[in-house]
Design a protein around this motif. Structure first.
Motif, PDB file in Angstrom:
ATOM      1  N   SER A  45      56.916  10.328 -20.025  1.00 34.34           N
ATOM      2  CA  SER A  45      58.009  10.614 -19.110  1.00 34.34           C
ATOM      3  C   SER A  45      58.453  12.063 -19.278  1.00 34.34           C
ATOM      4  CB  SER A  45      59.184   9.685 -19.402  1.00 34.34           C
ATOM      5  OG  SER A  45      60.323  10.049 -18.657  1.00 34.34           O
ATOM      6  N   ASN A  46      58.951  12.631 -18.198  1.00 35.63           N
ATOM      7  CA  ASN A  46      59.522  13.974 -18.253  1.00 35.63           C
ATOM      8  C   ASN A  46      61.005  13.934 -18.620  1.00 35.63           C
ATOM      9  OD1 ASN A  46      57.084  15.161 -17.511  1.00 35.63           O
ATOM     10  ND2 ASN A  46      57.546  14.963 -15.339  1.00 35.63           N
ATOM     11  N   TYR A  47      61.524  12.736 -18.828  1.00 39.37           N
ATOM     12  CA  TYR A  47      62.928  12.554 -19.151  1.00 39.37           C
ATOM     13  C   TYR A  47      63.064  11.614 -20.338  1.00 39.37           C
ATOM     14  CZ  TYR A  47      63.212  14.382 -14.445  1.00 39.37           C
ATOM     15  OH  TYR A  47      63.052  15.162 -13.331  1.00 39.37           O
ATOM     16  N   LEU A  48      64.159  11.748 -21.059  1.00 36.51           N
ATOM     17  CA  LEU A  48      64.454  10.815 -22.149  1.00 36.51           C
ATOM     18  C   LEU A  48      64.751   9.438 -21.564  1.00 36.51           C
ATOM     19  CD1 LEU A  48      66.828  13.038 -24.317  1.00 36.51           C
ATOM     20  CD2 LEU A  48      64.497  12.332 -24.906  1.00 36.51           C
ATOM     21  N   ILE A  49      64.174   8.418 -22.156  1.00 37.49           N
ATOM     22  CA  ILE A  49      64.443   7.040 -21.742  1.00 37.49           C
ATOM     23  C   ILE A  49      65.202   6.385 -22.890  1.00 37.49           C
ATOM     24  CG2 ILE A  49      63.444   4.812 -21.092  1.00 37.49           C
ATOM     25  CD1 ILE A  49      60.895   6.392 -20.235  1.00 37.49           C
ATOM     26  N   PRO A  50      66.390   5.878 -22.626  1.00 35.42           N
ATOM     27  CA  PRO A  50      67.155   5.244 -23.708  1.00 35.42           C
ATOM     28  C   PRO A  50      66.360   4.118 -24.380  1.00 35.42           C
ATOM     29  CG  PRO A  50      68.511   5.515 -21.761  1.00 35.42           C
ATOM     30  CD  PRO A  50      67.096   5.842 -21.352  1.00 35.42           C
ATOM     31  N   GLY A  90      62.187  22.981 -20.680  1.00 36.91           N
ATOM     32  CA  GLY A  90      62.795  23.969 -21.563  1.00 36.91           C
ATOM     33  C   GLY A  90      64.289  23.816 -21.729  1.00 36.91           C
ATOM     34  N   GLN A  91      64.923  23.007 -20.883  1.00 38.59           N
ATOM     35  CA  GLN A  91      66.368  22.796 -21.031  1.00 38.59           C
ATOM     36  C   GLN A  91      66.691  21.955 -22.263  1.00 38.59           C
ATOM     37  OE1 GLN A  91      67.469  20.769 -17.386  1.00 38.59           O
ATOM     38  NE2 GLN A  91      67.365  18.767 -18.320  1.00 38.59           N
ATOM     39  N   TYR A  92      65.680  21.295 -22.814  1.00 36.48           N
ATOM     40  CA  TYR A  92      65.878  20.455 -23.992  1.00 36.48           C
ATOM     41  C   TYR A  92      65.553  21.246 -25.251  1.00 36.48           C
ATOM     42  CZ  TYR A  92      65.980  16.367 -20.892  1.00 36.48           C
ATOM     43  OH  TYR A  92      66.296  15.456 -19.924  1.00 36.48           O
ATOM     44  N   ASN A  93      66.353  21.031 -26.267  1.00 35.83           N
ATOM     45  CA  ASN A  93      66.069  21.538 -27.600  1.00 35.83           C
ATOM     46  C   ASN A  93      66.585  20.497 -28.589  1.00 35.83           C
ATOM     47  OD1 ASN A  93      68.923  22.051 -28.142  1.00 35.83           O
ATOM     48  ND2 ASN A  93      68.717  23.874 -26.851  1.00 35.83           N
ATOM     49  N   GLY A  94      66.460  20.778 -29.860  1.00 36.34           N
ATOM     50  CA  GLY A  94      66.880  19.799 -30.862  1.00 36.34           C
ATOM     51  C   GLY A  94      68.319  19.357 -30.700  1.00 36.34           C
ATOM     52  N   ARG A  95      69.179  20.315 -30.431  1.00 35.00           N
ATOM     53  CA  ARG A  95      70.599  20.003 -30.281  1.00 35.00           C
ATOM     54  C   ARG A  95      70.849  19.089 -29.075  1.00 35.00           C
ATOM     55  NH1 ARG A  95      74.849  24.210 -31.237  1.00 35.00           N
ATOM     56  NH2 ARG A  95      76.669  22.903 -31.407  1.00 35.00           N
ATOM     57  N   THR A  96      70.295  19.447 -27.915  1.00 36.69           N
ATOM     58  CA  THR A  96      70.547  18.642 -26.715  1.00 36.69           C
ATOM     59  C   THR A  96      69.954  17.243 -26.846  1.00 36.69           C
ATOM     60  OG1 THR A  96      68.610  19.576 -25.576  1.00 36.69           O
ATOM     61  CG2 THR A  96      70.750  20.605 -25.133  1.00 36.69           C
ATOM     62  N   VAL A  97      68.771  17.152 -27.434  1.00 40.84           N
ATOM     63  CA  VAL A  97      68.165  15.826 -27.607  1.00 40.84           C
ATOM     64  C   VAL A  97      68.995  14.992 -28.580  1.00 40.84           C
ATOM     65  CG1 VAL A  97      66.156  14.571 -28.503  1.00 40.84           C
ATOM     66  CG2 VAL A  97      65.842  16.492 -26.929  1.00 40.84           C
ATOM     67  N   ARG A 117      71.156  10.368 -29.468  1.00 34.48           N
ATOM     68  CA  ARG A 117      71.643   9.870 -30.767  1.00 34.48           C
ATOM     69  C   ARG A 117      71.849   8.351 -30.758  1.00 34.48           C
ATOM     70  NH1 ARG A 117      76.270   9.169 -34.117  1.00 34.48           N
ATOM     71  NH2 ARG A 117      75.803   9.856 -36.239  1.00 34.48           N
ATOM     72  N   ASP A 118      72.416   7.818 -29.696  1.00 35.30           N
ATOM     73  CA  ASP A 118      72.625   6.360 -29.627  1.00 35.30           C
ATOM     74  C   ASP A 118      71.293   5.616 -29.670  1.00 35.30           C
ATOM     75  OD1 ASP A 118      75.372   6.636 -29.561  1.00 35.30           O
ATOM     76  OD2 ASP A 118      75.522   6.427 -27.388  1.00 35.30           O
ATOM     77  N   SER A 119      70.268   6.172 -29.040  1.00 34.14           N
ATOM     78  CA  SER A 119      68.941   5.555 -29.070  1.00 34.14           C
ATOM     79  C   SER A 119      68.344   5.612 -30.478  1.00 34.14           C
ATOM     80  CB  SER A 119      68.004   6.251 -28.080  1.00 34.14           C
ATOM     81  OG  SER A 119      68.389   5.949 -26.759  1.00 34.14           O
ATOM     82  N   ILE A 120      68.564   6.729 -31.161  1.00 36.84           N
ATOM     83  CA  ILE A 120      68.082   6.856 -32.542  1.00 36.84           C
ATOM     84  C   ILE A 120      68.785   5.829 -33.422  1.00 36.84           C
ATOM     85  CG2 ILE A 120      67.969   8.375 -34.564  1.00 36.84           C
ATOM     86  CD1 ILE A 120      67.765  10.743 -32.543  1.00 36.84           C
ATOM     87  N   LEU A 121      70.095   5.698 -33.243  1.00 39.83           N
ATOM     88  CA  LEU A 121      70.843   4.702 -34.013  1.00 39.83           C
ATOM     89  C   LEU A 121      70.318   3.290 -33.752  1.00 39.83           C
ATOM     90  CD1 LEU A 121      74.454   6.120 -33.697  1.00 39.83           C
ATOM     91  CD2 LEU A 121      73.263   5.630 -35.851  1.00 39.83           C
ATOM     92  N   LYS A 150      74.337   7.026 -39.312  1.00 36.94           N
ATOM     93  CA  LYS A 150      75.616   6.917 -38.605  1.00 36.94           C
ATOM     94  C   LYS A 150      76.710   7.700 -39.326  1.00 36.94           C
ATOM     95  CE  LYS A 150      78.706   3.667 -36.456  1.00 36.94           C
ATOM     96  NZ  LYS A 150      78.943   2.333 -36.003  1.00 36.94           N
ATOM     97  N   LYS A 151      76.674   7.693 -40.648  1.00 33.73           N
ATOM     98  CA  LYS A 151      77.687   8.393 -41.442  1.00 33.73           C
ATOM     99  C   LYS A 151      77.381   9.882 -41.619  1.00 33.73           C
ATOM    100  CE  LYS A 151      79.317   4.555 -44.287  1.00 33.73           C
ATOM    101  NZ  LYS A 151      79.516   4.121 -45.687  1.00 33.73           N
ATOM    102  N   ALA A 152      76.185  10.304 -41.266  1.00 30.68           N
ATOM    103  CA  ALA A 152      75.789  11.707 -41.474  1.00 30.68           C
ATOM    104  C   ALA A 152      76.637  12.648 -40.633  1.00 30.68           C
ATOM    105  CB  ALA A 152      74.315  11.898 -41.134  1.00 30.68           C
ATOM    106  N   GLN A 153      76.972  13.782 -41.216  1.00 31.09           N
ATOM    107  CA  GLN A 153      77.651  14.844 -40.479  1.00 31.09           C
ATOM    108  C   GLN A 153      76.551  15.768 -39.969  1.00 31.09           C
ATOM    109  OE1 GLN A 153      80.393  16.636 -43.255  1.00 31.09           O
ATOM    110  NE2 GLN A 153      81.055  14.626 -43.970  1.00 31.09           N
ATOM    111  N   ILE A 154      76.451  15.915 -38.652  1.00 29.12           N
ATOM    112  CA  ILE A 154      75.362  16.678 -38.048  1.00 29.12           C
ATOM    113  C   ILE A 154      75.897  18.001 -37.523  1.00 29.12           C
ATOM    114  CG2 ILE A 154      73.596  16.679 -36.252  1.00 29.12           C
ATOM    115  CD1 ILE A 154      73.700  13.573 -36.377  1.00 29.12           C
ATOM    116  N   THR A 155      75.222  19.087 -37.926  1.00 28.84           N
ATOM    117  CA  THR A 155      75.546  20.410 -37.408  1.00 28.84           C
ATOM    118  C   THR A 155      74.262  21.077 -36.944  1.00 28.84           C
ATOM    119  OG1 THR A 155      75.419  21.342 -39.639  1.00 28.84           O
ATOM    120  CG2 THR A 155      77.616  20.712 -38.850  1.00 28.84           C
TER     121      THR A 155
END
Length: 170
Positions: A14-19, A53-60, A65-69, A84-89
């Motif tokens: 897919s060219n888009y993220l799928i939940p 190119g509009q996607y990068n690590g931060r935007t993904v 994040r909910d899908s990763i969880l 879930k408890k991690a502080q992400i920067t």
């Protein structure tokens, strides 16, 4: 092609993220359509994203994040709680820093969490994301300490049970 483990593997692009929730729903629907109830066979979707190119690590991370969880929760409740408890920067758009609680459990599981996150971002999303990790003191309360003790006991019981099963198989 159904594998020896009873999975029908389907690779999707897919060219888009799928939940991930949608992926799980499709897997379940296809399994119900293709296999009889109680058949012990199922469909497993392997998604691969070709992101612009509009996607990068931060935007993904922010969008997915909910899908990763959800995926971590299905795989390991312990990893789910750690993430879930991690502080992400984000020191840079393709650098993600996770501050994890400084506990024995987290130290034991950090390598597996790193492997899974790398697989999601690099293999699935095709993003050259660099992760860094640090351990921060636990903001402890009696309830959190009790939860950690219970989790430790559950993990130990599970290890013992797995060891007992392995010995029975000899």
């Amino acid at each position: 092609n159904v594998t020896s483990k009873g999975f029908l593997r389907v690779h999707i692009e897919s060219n888009y993220l799928i939940p991930k929730e949608d992926i799980y729903k499709v897997e379940e629907a296809l399994s119900e359509m293709l296999f009889k109830s109680g058949d012990n066979r199922s469909v497993k979707l392997y998604e691969h994203f070709h992101l612009s190119g509009q996607y990068n690590g931060r935007t993904v991370m922010e969008m997915y994040r909910d899908s990763i969880l959800l995926e971590l929760k299905e795989y390991s409740h312990v990893l789910y709680i750690i993430f879930k408890k991690a502080q992400i920067t984000y020191p840079e758009d393709n650098r993600i820093h996770l501050a994890l609680e400084d506990t024995v459990f987290v130290h034991m599981q950090q390598e597996e969490l790193a492997r899974i996150l790398d697989k999601i971002f690099v293999e699935r999303c095709g993003l050259p994301v660099a992760f860094s990790y640090e351990y921060v003191p636990v903001k402890s309360s009696k309830t959190e300490q009790d939860d950690q003790m219970i989790a430790a006991k559950v993990a130990e019981i599970s290890r013992r049970a797995m060891g007992a099963r392995a010995k029975q198989g000899d």
